[in-house]
Write an enzyme that holds these catalytic residues in place. Structure first.
Site, PDB file in Angstrom:
ATOM      1  N   SER A   1     -42.003  80.442  52.310  1.00  8.67           N
ATOM      2  CA  SER A   1     -42.177  79.064  51.843  1.00  8.67           C
ATOM      3  C   SER A   1     -43.663  78.748  51.679  1.00  8.67           C
ATOM      4  O   SER A   1     -44.061  78.071  50.725  1.00  8.67           O
ATOM      5  CB  SER A   1     -41.547  78.085  52.837  1.00  8.67           C
TER       6      SER A   1
ATOM      7  N   LYS B   1     -46.759  71.998  61.428  1.00  9.99           N
ATOM      8  CA  LYS B   1     -47.696  71.576  60.376  1.00  9.99           C
ATOM      9  C   LYS B   1     -46.982  70.517  59.541  1.00  9.99           C
ATOM     10  O   LYS B   1     -45.769  70.533  59.433  1.00  9.99           O
ATOM     11  CB  LYS B   1     -48.057  72.772  59.493  1.00  9.99           C
TER      12      LYS B   1
ATOM     13  N   HIS C   1     -34.321  82.783  51.651  1.00 15.18           N
ATOM     14  CA  HIS C   1     -33.397  82.087  52.564  1.00 15.18           C
ATOM     15  C   HIS C   1     -31.968  82.150  52.011  1.00 15.18           C
ATOM     16  O   HIS C   1     -31.011  82.403  52.747  1.00 15.18           O
ATOM     17  CB  HIS C   1     -33.783  80.608  52.703  1.00 15.18           C
TER      18      HIS C   1
ATOM     19  N   ARG D   1     -38.166  90.012  57.260  1.00 11.86           N
ATOM     20  CA  ARG D   1     -38.762  90.493  56.017  1.00 11.86           C
ATOM     21  C   ARG D   1     -39.473  91.832  56.196  1.00 11.86           C
ATOM     22  O   ARG D   1     -39.417  92.701  55.355  1.00 11.86           O
ATOM     23  CB  ARG D   1     -39.767  89.469  55.478  1.00 11.86           C
TER      24      ARG D   1
END
Ligand code: PNS
Length: 158
Positions: A128, A42, A18, A91
């Site tokens: 993450s 979540k 990030h 990514r």
């Protein structure tokens, strides 16, 4: 004229991937608003305030970068801020399909366009979720996240 972008995400927690995107966005734009989603679907490991603090700490030295919380539609945040461009990191090809969908939806909803920055190869495997999983099982994440994040992860997972 100030050229501004919004960089949205859950940031649970912020990673070096990030930060790479934020740093590169800050090189090209006068103002980079990092927008942290309040309600991650979540249950997040870090509270909203923790995610904001960790991001503010990690970006304190970067000119033009500010960190805000948001909920609801991202395009509404863009409208309120008067910003017409979103920045996202990509990514790998696997990211592209979903990111493209979101970009096209945001453009459909409000004419807000998305600029994709390819993640630096050094961080292309990083997420993450993976960081949290590695930390949960005692793995070393010190070189994958800012120092304050590594410290808090150690605290949370031991
Ligand atoms: O870090 P993440 O979890 O991949 O970030 C996803 C995020 C926050 C960018 C996305 O979920 C989002 O924009 N949520 C806000 C709700 C919204 O605007 N949805 C429609 C977008 S197509």
């Amino acid at each position: 004229m100030t050229v501004a972008v919004v960089y949205p995400g859950s940031f649970d927690p912020v990673t070096n991937g990030h930060l790479d995107v934020i740093e590169r966005a800050a090189e090209g734009f006068d103002r980079v608003v990092v927008a942290v989603l309040r309600n991650v679907s979540k249950r997040p490991l870090f509270t909203l305030d923790e995610r904001l603090d960790l991001l503010r700490d990690a970006t304190a030295a970067l000119p033009g970068v500010e960190v805000i919380a948001f909920e609801g539609l991202l395009v509404d945040v863009c409208r309120d801020l008067g910003v017409g461009l979103i920045v996202k990191g990509l990514r790998a090809a696997a990211d592209f399909e979903y990111e493209l969908q979101m970009a096209q939806m945001n453009r459909h909803l409000a004419g807000v366009d998305t600029l994709f920055l390819p993640t630096s190869p050094a961080w292309s495997y990083l997420s993450s979720s993976l960081v949290k999983e590695v930390a949960r099982f005692g793995g070393d994440v010190a070189d994958l996240v800012p120092p304050a994040v590594a410290a808090l992860l150690r605290e949370r997972t031991t």
